[in-house]
Design a protein around this motif. Structure first.
Motif, PDB file in Angstrom:
ATOM      1  N   LEU A 183      41.630  45.426  34.543  1.00 41.50           N
ATOM      2  CA  LEU A 183      40.279  45.882  34.850  1.00 41.50           C
ATOM      3  C   LEU A 183      39.301  45.288  33.839  1.00 41.50           C
ATOM      4  N   SER A 184      39.746  45.157  32.587  1.00 41.63           N
ATOM      5  CA  SER A 184      38.909  44.514  31.566  1.00 41.63           C
ATOM      6  C   SER A 184      38.656  43.057  31.920  1.00 41.63           C
ATOM      7  N   HIS A 185      39.720  42.333  32.314  1.00 45.39           N
ATOM      8  CA  HIS A 185      39.536  40.949  32.764  1.00 45.39           C
ATOM      9  C   HIS A 185      38.558  40.894  33.944  1.00 45.39           C
TER      10      HIS A 185
ATOM     11  N   GLU B 101      26.300  39.159  43.487  1.00 46.82           N
ATOM     12  CA  GLU B 101      26.177  40.533  43.974  1.00 46.82           C
ATOM     13  C   GLU B 101      27.515  41.053  44.498  1.00 46.82           C
ATOM     14  N   ASN B 102      28.263  40.170  45.145  1.00 47.28           N
ATOM     15  CA  ASN B 102      29.576  40.514  45.687  1.00 47.28           C
ATOM     16  C   ASN B 102      30.523  39.361  45.395  1.00 47.28           C
ATOM     17  N   ALA B 103      31.769  39.672  45.095  1.00 49.28           N
ATOM     18  CA  ALA B 103      32.720  38.599  44.798  1.00 49.28           C
ATOM     19  C   ALA B 103      34.144  39.101  44.909  1.00 49.28           C
ATOM     20  N   LEU B 104      35.042  38.163  45.236  1.00 44.70           N
ATOM     21  CA  LEU B 104      36.471  38.415  45.121  1.00 44.70           C
ATOM     22  C   LEU B 104      36.840  38.127  43.678  1.00 44.70           C
ATOM     23  N   ILE B 105      37.417  39.107  43.014  1.00 40.12           N
ATOM     24  CA  ILE B 105      37.755  38.983  41.597  1.00 40.12           C
ATOM     25  C   ILE B 105      39.251  38.723  41.474  1.00 40.12           C
ATOM     26  N   VAL B 106      39.613  37.614  40.856  1.00 42.13           N
ATOM     27  CA  VAL B 106      41.019  37.237  40.690  1.00 42.13           C
ATOM     28  C   VAL B 106      41.332  37.171  39.201  1.00 42.13           C
ATOM     29  N   THR B 107      42.341  37.923  38.769  1.00 46.93           N
ATOM     30  CA  THR B 107      42.796  37.849  37.382  1.00 46.93           C
ATOM     31  C   THR B 107      44.273  37.462  37.378  1.00 46.93           C
TER      32      THR B 107
ATOM     33  N   ASN C  62      35.380  33.055  28.198  1.00 48.58           N
ATOM     34  CA  ASN C  62      36.489  33.461  27.342  1.00 48.58           C
ATOM     35  C   ASN C  62      37.521  34.122  28.246  1.00 48.58           C
ATOM     36  N   MET C  63      38.157  33.293  29.067  1.00 46.12           N
ATOM     37  CA  MET C  63      38.965  33.798  30.173  1.00 46.12           C
ATOM     38  C   MET C  63      40.265  34.463  29.741  1.00 46.12           C
ATOM     39  N   GLY C  64      40.803  34.104  28.570  1.00 42.28           N
ATOM     40  CA  GLY C  64      42.056  34.680  28.110  1.00 42.28           C
ATOM     41  C   GLY C  64      41.861  36.052  27.505  1.00 42.28           C
ATOM     42  N   ASP C  65      42.850  36.509  26.735  1.00 37.43           N
ATOM     43  CA  ASP C  65      42.776  37.848  26.173  1.00 37.43           C
ATOM     44  C   ASP C  65      41.626  38.010  25.193  1.00 37.43           C
ATOM     45  N   GLY C  66      41.114  36.897  24.655  1.00 38.49           N
ATOM     46  CA  GLY C  66      39.958  36.989  23.777  1.00 38.49           C
ATOM     47  C   GLY C  66      38.737  37.570  24.470  1.00 38.49           C
ATOM     48  N   GLY C  67      38.700  37.488  25.793  1.00 35.08           N
ATOM     49  CA  GLY C  67      37.573  38.026  26.555  1.00 35.08           C
ATOM     50  C   GLY C  67      37.758  39.448  27.030  1.00 35.08           C
ATOM     51  N   THR C  68      38.936  40.030  26.789  1.00 35.78           N
ATOM     52  CA  THR C  68      39.183  41.381  27.312  1.00 35.78           C
ATOM     53  C   THR C  68      38.379  42.441  26.578  1.00 35.78           C
TER      54      THR C  68
END
Length: 560
Positions: free
Chosen positions: A143-145, A156-162, A324-330
């Motif tokens: 959820l943080s990602h 405004e709307n998006a498909l979120i992929v982690t 900061n897509m990795g864990d650094g961005g969480t």
């Protein structure tokens, strides 16, 4: 509202300050400690944030962290292991492979339990010392990602992929982002992990997993994916709703492939399978929910070629990857989600730039140069001189303004060179002590994006942060061959005047001199070291790298 986000302590720990609903300051602990991918509490990063913002710990309203307490994480890890036993046992796989899978899985569980307890205790102890323990809020890892990607996309709307290796019993997720918040529609359970999948090939080919995956992306373009594609793809069970990674923790499987086949072909197969598995899954959910915009986060989405394939899925109009897509961005994601919980009217904003780190005065820079006994010259406006040096074939290390957030150097902690000489990828990497298979990335004036790259419309925001590749135009291949990979792609940074006026001016002046709107940008650091943070770091890396010039603030230093 002041919210302090602390990213996962297990790797690349980063502290981020959210004020209102936006990132205002952030820095990875590795930049201060000089320990690559620093694991542990970000003491120096928090010290920087408090000093720069003028806040005290009492002014912090919430501390957000992207993992549950260690005992809850331990329960989920153990439960996942037990649930995987019947699933994997009945898969069509060799008994020996299953045995290795469960043996390595048990080892993972033991180490993960110990790590979670250690980092949990470190977090609580360090927050107690700051008087912040009672302000702690925990946010589920993926959820943080998701929040980091959606709420900085401007969509405004998006498909979120982690997608990552592991986080709170998951290795990925798909969610819907809208004005009502984030709704999870798919959990990808560990060990069905594409992060694990890619780290295995990284290790098997002799590189460091969780650190050198980018080398595999570049290496893959030199191989033939068809040689091993079917063999590797068979390890995935394409069952609904996502996919299953059969005997995923059998670490010996990839090592055997690497022993029997060329590393280029192994890398090519793993990259191709990753792209197939992810794009098949994402396309399915795009159709199901009639989405046109996609946002990405998680360590797997550092794979710039994968991001290009996702953008090329039929029907995708816009894409954004959290810088900061990795864990650094969480930590940022957890803090942004906490802000949304406090104000359910919060909407995504378009992240303007990533310059959230430390900056230094002329006096501080001059002091570092004097301490190193370097000869320098001061310029009121240095950009034109840098452009002239680059046009003359000189390598210029640039240190200017605030340090970048995330793993990419975006001009303020960068080594610059012209993109006309393809051999630069060999000799400059050698000077910096690096082994790379990807060419250096180009920094391109925003106005020339369509002249240099194909099908870039809808991905300009992502390209601002150098997080996606594109096929290059014939013009780009002709005038900037050093920035074009063997497969005809490049990973550009689009440079806009309103985002970084000084950096933009350098490239603009270079374009006036040469007619070419792109230069080479690679991170300013020595091999296996973090990107430079302070003037002293810059002086040291400049000297060790034997570079031609150091442009540090408005000071110019000529190398020996």
């Amino acid at each position: 509202m002041n919210i302090l986000g602390i990213s996962a302590l297990d790797t690349d720990c980063t502290a981020t300050l959210i004020q209102g609903d936006k990132i205002t300051l952030s820095a990875g602990e590795e930049r201060f400690s000089r320990i690559k991918q620093h694991a542990g509490f970000p003491h120096k990063s928090i010290e920087f944030i408090l000093e720069k913002s003028g806040l005290s710990p009492k002014d912090i309203d919430i501390v957000s962290y992207p993992f549950f307490p260690w005992y809850k994480e331990s329960f989920m890890i153990s439960k996942g292991f037990l649930q995987n036993i019947p699933f994997n046992f009945f898969q069509n796989d060799a008994l020996k492979s299953k045995w290795y899978h469960f043996a390595y899985y048990a080892m993972f569980c033991k180490n993960a339990l110990m790590d979670h307890r250690r980092y949990h205790n470190d977090l609580i102890r360090s927050l107690q010392a700051l008087g912040l323990e009672n302000k702690l809020r925990r946010v589920e890892h993926h959820l943080s990602h998701s929040a980091s990607a959606f709420y900085t996309s401007g969509f405004e709307n998006a498909l979120i992929v982690t997608l990552d290796a592991y986080g709170s019993d998951l290795a990925g997720s798909i969610s819907l982002g809208s004005e009502t918040g984030i709704e999870r529609v798919l959990d990808i359970k560990y060990p069905h992990s594409l992060g694990l999948f890619y780290s295995q090939v990284t290790e098997a080919l002799g590189f460091k997993p969780t650190r050198h995956e980018g080398k595999i992306v570049g290496l893959a373009s030199y191989g033939d994916p068809s040689v091993l594609f079917d063999e590797v793809y068979r390890r995935f069970n394409g069952s609904e709703p996502g996919f299953a990674y059969v005997s995923g923790l059998n670490m010996k499987y990839c090592r055997e492939l690497a022993r029997k086949h060329s590393r280029e072909n192994v890398a090519a197969a793993y990259q191709a399978v990753l792209e197939r598995v992810v794009t098949d899954m994402v396309a399915k959910y795009l159709r199901k929910y009639r989405m046109k915009d996609v946002v990405l986060a998680g360590g797997v989405t550092a794979n710039v070629k994968l991001n290009q394939r996702i953008f090329e899925i039929d029907g995708v109009e816009n894409i954004f990857v959290h810088p900061n897509m990795g864990d650094g961005g969480t930590g940022a994601g957890a803090a942004i989600f906490s802000a949304w919980e406090m104000n359910r009217q919060l909407k995504p904003y378009e992240l303007h730039d990533a310059y959230f780190g430390p900056s230094f005065t002329d006096e501080e820079i001059k002091s570092a140069l004097d301490s190193a006994k370097l000869t320098y010259k001061y310029f009121d406006e240095i950009e034109k001189d840098i452009a002239e040096l680059i046009s003359q074939g000189k390598v210029v290390a640039r240190f200017n303004g605030a340090m970048e957030y995330g793993p990419r150097a975006l001009g303020n902690r960068s080594v610059l060179y012209h993109a006309k000489d393809p051999s630069v990828n060999d000799w400059l990497n050698q000077r910096l002590g690096r082994t790379e298979f990807m060419p250096f990335a180009p920094a391109t004036l925003y106005e020339f994006r369509e002249k240099c790259y194909l099908n870039i419309k809808g991905a300009e925001h992502a390209a601002t942060f150098m997080t996606i590749t594109f096929n290059c135009t014939d013009y780009m291949k002709e005038v900037s061959p050093a920035a074009v990979h063997i497969d005809g792609t490049a990973r550009p940074q689009l440079v806009r005047e309103d985002i970084n006026p000084s950096y933009y001016k350098i490239i603009s002046e270079y374009q006036k001199l040469t007619g070419i709107p792109s230069i080479i940008n690679t991170s300013f650091n020595m091999h296996e070291e973090p990107i430079v943070c302070t003037p002293a770091d810059a002086v040291r890396a400049f000297t060790l790298g034997k570079l031609d010039y150091l442009a540090i603030g408005n000071y110019l230093v000529k190398g020996e």
